[in-house]
Design a protein around this motif. Structure first.
Motif, PDB file in Angstrom:
ATOM      1  N   ILE A 112       0.836  -1.204   0.000  1.00  0.00           N
ATOM      2  CA  ILE A 112       0.000   0.000   0.000  1.00  0.00           C
ATOM      3  C   ILE A 112       0.868   1.251   0.000  1.00  0.00           C
ATOM      4  CG2 ILE A 112      -1.761   1.279   1.282  1.00  0.00           C
ATOM      5  CD1 ILE A 112      -2.673  -1.490   2.390  1.00  0.00           C
ATOM      6  N   LYS A 113       1.900   1.258   0.823  1.00  0.00           N
ATOM      7  CA  LYS A 113       2.804   2.407   0.869  1.00  0.00           C
ATOM      8  C   LYS A 113       3.470   2.629  -0.487  1.00  0.00           C
ATOM      9  CE  LYS A 113       7.012   4.151   3.069  1.00  0.00           C
ATOM     10  NZ  LYS A 113       8.073   3.883   4.067  1.00  0.00           N
ATOM     11  N   GLN A 114       3.893   1.533  -1.124  1.00  0.00           N
ATOM     12  CA  GLN A 114       4.552   1.671  -2.423  1.00  0.00           C
ATOM     13  C   GLN A 114       3.614   2.282  -3.442  1.00  0.00           C
ATOM     14  OE1 GLN A 114       4.016  -0.115  -5.516  1.00  0.00           O
ATOM     15  NE2 GLN A 114       5.728   1.001  -6.461  1.00  0.00           N
ATOM     16  N   ARG A 115       2.326   1.892  -3.416  1.00  0.00           N
ATOM     17  CA  ARG A 115       1.357   2.467  -4.352  1.00  0.00           C
ATOM     18  C   ARG A 115       1.181   3.960  -4.092  1.00  0.00           C
ATOM     19  NH1 ARG A 115      -2.187  -2.446  -3.674  1.00  0.00           N
ATOM     20  NH2 ARG A 115      -3.610  -1.188  -2.399  1.00  0.00           N
ATOM     21  N   ILE A 116       1.101   4.327  -2.824  1.00  0.00           N
ATOM     22  CA  ILE A 116       0.925   5.741  -2.477  1.00  0.00           C
ATOM     23  C   ILE A 116       2.120   6.560  -2.958  1.00  0.00           C
ATOM     24  CG2 ILE A 116       0.752   7.385  -0.562  1.00  0.00           C
ATOM     25  CD1 ILE A 116      -0.798   5.187   0.972  1.00  0.00           C
ATOM     26  N   THR A 133      -5.668  12.936  -0.292  1.00  0.00           N
ATOM     27  CA  THR A 133      -6.055  11.581  -0.634  1.00  0.00           C
ATOM     28  C   THR A 133      -7.036  11.015   0.381  1.00  0.00           C
ATOM     29  OG1 THR A 133      -5.281   9.326  -1.080  1.00  0.00           O
ATOM     30  CG2 THR A 133      -4.019  10.591   0.538  1.00  0.00           C
ATOM     31  N   HIS A 134      -8.107  10.422  -0.130  1.00  0.00           N
ATOM     32  CA  HIS A 134      -9.054   9.687   0.699  1.00  0.00           C
ATOM     33  C   HIS A 134      -8.519   8.274   0.895  1.00  0.00           C
ATOM     34  CE1 HIS A 134     -12.338  12.728   0.406  1.00  0.00           C
ATOM     35  NE2 HIS A 134     -11.635  13.054  -0.663  1.00  0.00           N
ATOM     36  N   LEU A 135      -8.741   7.706   2.073  1.00  0.00           N
ATOM     37  CA  LEU A 135      -8.187   6.401   2.425  1.00  0.00           C
ATOM     38  C   LEU A 135      -9.295   5.488   2.916  1.00  0.00           C
ATOM     39  CD1 LEU A 135      -5.178   7.783   4.506  1.00  0.00           C
ATOM     40  CD2 LEU A 135      -5.031   6.880   2.177  1.00  0.00           C
ATOM     41  N   ASP A 136      -9.356   4.278   2.347  1.00  0.00           N
ATOM     42  CA  ASP A 136     -10.339   3.309   2.819  1.00  0.00           C
ATOM     43  C   ASP A 136     -10.008   2.862   4.240  1.00  0.00           C
ATOM     44  OD1 ASP A 136     -11.515   3.482   0.371  1.00  0.00           O
ATOM     45  OD2 ASP A 136     -11.560   1.321   0.000  1.00  0.00           O
ATOM     46  N   PHE A 137     -11.036   2.766   5.075  1.00  0.00           N
ATOM     47  CA  PHE A 137     -10.851   2.372   6.479  1.00  0.00           C
ATOM     48  C   PHE A 137     -11.797   1.204   6.765  1.00  0.00           C
ATOM     49  CE2 PHE A 137     -11.326   3.289  11.179  1.00  0.00           C
ATOM     50  CZ  PHE A 137     -10.036   2.868  11.500  1.00  0.00           C
ATOM     51  N   PHE A 147      -6.074  -0.393  10.071  1.00  0.00           N
ATOM     52  CA  PHE A 147      -4.994   0.533  10.398  1.00  0.00           C
ATOM     53  C   PHE A 147      -3.773   0.344   9.507  1.00  0.00           C
ATOM     54  CE2 PHE A 147      -7.572   1.511  13.988  1.00  0.00           C
ATOM     55  CZ  PHE A 147      -7.139   2.749  14.445  1.00  0.00           C
ATOM     56  N   ARG A 148      -3.698  -0.783   8.799  1.00  0.00           N
ATOM     57  CA  ARG A 148      -2.575  -1.030   7.895  1.00  0.00           C
ATOM     58  C   ARG A 148      -2.487   0.075   6.835  1.00  0.00           C
ATOM     59  NH1 ARG A 148      -3.299  -6.602   5.099  1.00  0.00           N
ATOM     60  NH2 ARG A 148      -3.195  -7.273   7.278  1.00  0.00           N
ATOM     61  N   THR A 149      -3.627   0.426   6.242  1.00  0.00           N
ATOM     62  CA  THR A 149      -3.648   1.482   5.226  1.00  0.00           C
ATOM     63  C   THR A 149      -3.280   2.828   5.830  1.00  0.00           C
ATOM     64  OG1 THR A 149      -5.291   0.343   3.862  1.00  0.00           O
ATOM     65  CG2 THR A 149      -5.122   2.734   3.603  1.00  0.00           C
ATOM     66  N   MET A 150      -3.787   3.117   7.025  1.00  0.00           N
ATOM     67  CA  MET A 150      -3.501   4.400   7.662  1.00  0.00           C
ATOM     68  C   MET A 150      -2.016   4.544   7.974  1.00  0.00           C
ATOM     69  SD  MET A 150      -6.587   5.555   7.668  1.00  0.00           S
ATOM     70  CE  MET A 150      -7.249   4.450   6.414  1.00  0.00           C
ATOM     71  N   GLU A 151      -1.431   3.488   8.499  1.00  0.00           N
ATOM     72  CA  GLU A 151       0.002   3.520   8.826  1.00  0.00           C
ATOM     73  C   GLU A 151       0.847   3.664   7.564  1.00  0.00           C
ATOM     74  OE1 GLU A 151       0.493  -0.098  10.938  1.00  0.00           O
ATOM     75  OE2 GLU A 151      -0.600   0.590  12.723  1.00  0.00           O
ATOM     76  N   ALA A 152       0.451   2.966   6.490  1.00  0.00           N
ATOM     77  CA  ALA A 152       1.173   3.097   5.221  1.00  0.00           C
ATOM     78  C   ALA A 152       1.127   4.533   4.716  1.00  0.00           C
ATOM     79  CB  ALA A 152       0.571   2.149   4.182  1.00  0.00           C
ATOM     80  N   ALA A 153      -0.046   5.171   4.829  1.00  0.00           N
ATOM     81  CA  ALA A 153      -0.196   6.547   4.361  1.00  0.00           C
ATOM     82  C   ALA A 153       0.621   7.515   5.203  1.00  0.00           C
ATOM     83  CB  ALA A 153      -1.670   6.942   4.374  1.00  0.00           C
ATOM     84  N   LEU A 189      -7.334  10.491  14.130  1.00  0.00           N
ATOM     85  CA  LEU A 189      -7.032  11.922  14.200  1.00  0.00           C
ATOM     86  C   LEU A 189      -5.835  12.177  15.121  1.00  0.00           C
ATOM     87  CD1 LEU A 189     -10.649  13.380  14.344  1.00  0.00           C
ATOM     88  CD2 LEU A 189      -9.076  13.390  12.397  1.00  0.00           C
ATOM     89  N   LYS A 190      -5.741  11.434  16.191  1.00  0.00           N
ATOM     90  CA  LYS A 190      -4.603  11.582  17.104  1.00  0.00           C
ATOM     91  C   LYS A 190      -3.306  11.097  16.452  1.00  0.00           C
ATOM     92  CE  LYS A 190      -7.475  11.160  21.252  1.00  0.00           C
ATOM     93  NZ  LYS A 190      -7.894  10.286  22.375  1.00  0.00           N
ATOM     94  N   LEU A 191      -3.414  10.130  15.529  1.00  0.00           N
ATOM     95  CA  LEU A 191      -2.239   9.631  14.823  1.00  0.00           C
ATOM     96  C   LEU A 191      -1.725  10.620  13.786  1.00  0.00           C
ATOM     97  CD1 LEU A 191      -3.155   5.875  14.222  1.00  0.00           C
ATOM     98  CD2 LEU A 191      -1.276   6.749  15.630  1.00  0.00           C
ATOM     99  N   GLY A 192      -2.598  11.562  13.361  1.00  0.00           N
ATOM    100  CA  GLY A 192      -2.141  12.567  12.408  1.00  0.00           C
ATOM    101  C   GLY A 192      -2.940  12.680  11.136  1.00  0.00           C
ATOM    102  N   MET A 193      -4.122  12.049  11.071  1.00  0.00           N
ATOM    103  CA  MET A 193      -4.982  12.272   9.913  1.00  0.00           C
ATOM    104  C   MET A 193      -5.415  13.740   9.862  1.00  0.00           C
ATOM    105  SD  MET A 193      -5.374   9.365   8.250  1.00  0.00           S
ATOM    106  CE  MET A 193      -3.819   8.556   8.670  1.00  0.00           C
TER     107      MET A 193
END
Length: 439
Positions: A112-116, A133-137, A147-153, A189-193
């Motif tokens: 996912i990170k590589q795609r981003i 960028t919108h992110l699927d959750f 959370f895998r997608t969020m962490e990758a982003a 949001l606390k993680l930085g979104m």
């Protein structure tokens, strides 16, 4: 690094004049109308430079346009370039959603990170310096997968810092996420979104969903950005409660609605009332012409609706409208190269915008308007602001949309980061540069 440019055209300022520009330490130190007798003896022509322009000498742009870095206010970087892995035989929105949801658990964080990162850099090579960028959750599939997608982003944003800036908007569906949804969204949001979004028109209770997102966003002071009414059905009108909540929460200027396809299917009078409400609420709009032309109208036998929202009517009502890419080479849209000039050109066809003033408006819809929607500080080409810009071959706005400028030179925060040059291209302009276009 020092950058000196002469014979530069600034179409968002005054297309009839040429400018001399100077940047140092990553910021513009001077942007001024150029004297007619400017000395070019010590300058090097941009067309004579191989690769990235690393010279400290003045660079003669020979009338080429300089634009602030493009701003893409609606992408899906997490899904980009996944078409081969996911697929979509019917080409419909419903199958795209189902297929990606079925595959997401199998994607690693590294994938996912590589795609981003790779898609963001693709956009950068075409002149885009800011992306939302919108992110699927997918919390319904388990916390680790979601959370895998969020962490990758978050990791991708950090890796790209200084070259291209990312705003991250998780797509929350409290209806599917259950009781743990609000708590998980708060953690994001606390993680930085950077804000909250969703697609409430896909749920059974969109008004409640919209209210929950506004309530949480207002508690943390972050913007909201909704997918709204991505449907040919004129009865889909979730933009109405979005506008009402925008007024209620005093979120004018911090709320955005993307797609708005159903507006195009309504009678003009009904659509006009909704557009008037959007203007009153100061609710911004984002049109995604390439993807909506591709996805919408698939169940129509005729007339076939094409889904692109009422761009001209929105503009006439004073609603801020941006043009954005949406999906890149994924099950929602198998095409795209992250090129906002191409997307704006598609918008010009879809929205019947071809006059000189309309083309200039479209140029603002990929620069100044989305920058305002994303509340970007220090954006533009003025003394003291960060030197992030793109040089194109075109000498006029009309030529930019006619030719889409195969060559782009991109600077981010005072550093040359990309030179995508086509030497053999010479349509209505001198041949320029070297190197191949990026894939």
């Amino acid at each position: 690094m020092e950058i000196q440019l002469i014979n530069a055209s600034l179409p968002l300022e005054d297309e009839s004049r040429l400018y001399a520009m100077h940047a140092q330490g990553g910021r513009w130190t001077s942007v001024a109308v150029q004297d007619e007798d400017v000395c070019t003896a010590n300058a090097v022509r941009l067309s004579d430079i191989e690769g990235l322009p690393e010279t400290g000498r003045p660079i003669d742009l020979e009338g080429r346009m300089v634009l602030p870095g493009f701003v893409d206010a609606h992408m899906h970087l997490d899904k980009a370039t996944s078409i081969a892995a996911v697929g979509n035989r019917s080409g419909t929105l419903r199958e795209a959603i189902d297929n990606y949801g079925a595959k997401v658990a199998g994607f690693t964080k590294a994938e996912i990170k590589q795609r981003i990162v790779s898609t963001a850099l693709m956009a950068l090579s075409r002149g885009t310096t800011h992306i939302r960028t919108h992110l699927d959750f997918h919390l319904n599939q388990g916390r680790e997968i979601a959370f895998r997608t969020m962490e990758a982003a978050l990791e991708a944003r950090e890796e790209l810092k200084g070259r291209i800036s990312l705003q991250l908007i998780p797509m929350c569906s409290f209806e599917r996420m259950g009781a743990a949804g609000v708590e998980a969204a708060e953690e994001l949001l606390k993680l930085g979104m950077d804000g909250l979004g969703g697609a409430p028109h896909l749920g059974s209770d969109p008004k409640t969903e919209i209210s929950r997102i506004f309530a949480l966003a207002s508690r943390y002071g972050v913007p909201v950005d909704f997918h709204a009414d991505e449907s040919d059905d004129p009865a889909r009108r979730t933009v109405v409660p979005i506008a009402h909540r925008t007024i209620e929460y005093e979120y004018g200027g911090r709320a955005t609605a993307g797609h708005l396809c159903s507006l195009a299917s309504m009678p003009p009078g009904e659509a006009g009332e909704i557009i008037g409400l959007m203007a009153e609420a100061r609710l911004a709009a984002v049109t995604l012409p390439a993807v909506n032309l591709y996805l919408q109208g698939r169940e129509d036998c005729g007339p076939i609706r094409r889904g692109v929202t009422r761009v001209k009517e929105l503009l006439a009502a004073g609603v801020p409208v941006a043009v954005a890419s949406d999906n890149i080479q994924d099950p929602f849209h198998p095409f795209g190269r992250a090129d906002l000039v191409q997307i704006a050109t598609i918008a010009s066809y879809a929205a019947h915008m071809g006059g000189a003033d309309e083309l200039r408006a479209l140029l603002r819809m990929i620069t100044e308007v989305p920058a305002a929607i994303m509340q970007l500080e220090d954006y533009g080409i003025r003394e003291g602001l960060p030197a992030s810009f793109v040089i194109v071959d075109a000498r006029s706005v009309q030529r930019l949309f006619i030719e889409e400028s195969p060559s782009r030179w991109v600077v981010s925060n005072g550093r040359w980061v990309s030179a995508a040059v086509r030497r053999e291209w010479s349509a209505a302009a001198p041949a320029v540069g070297s190197a191949e276009m990026p894939r």
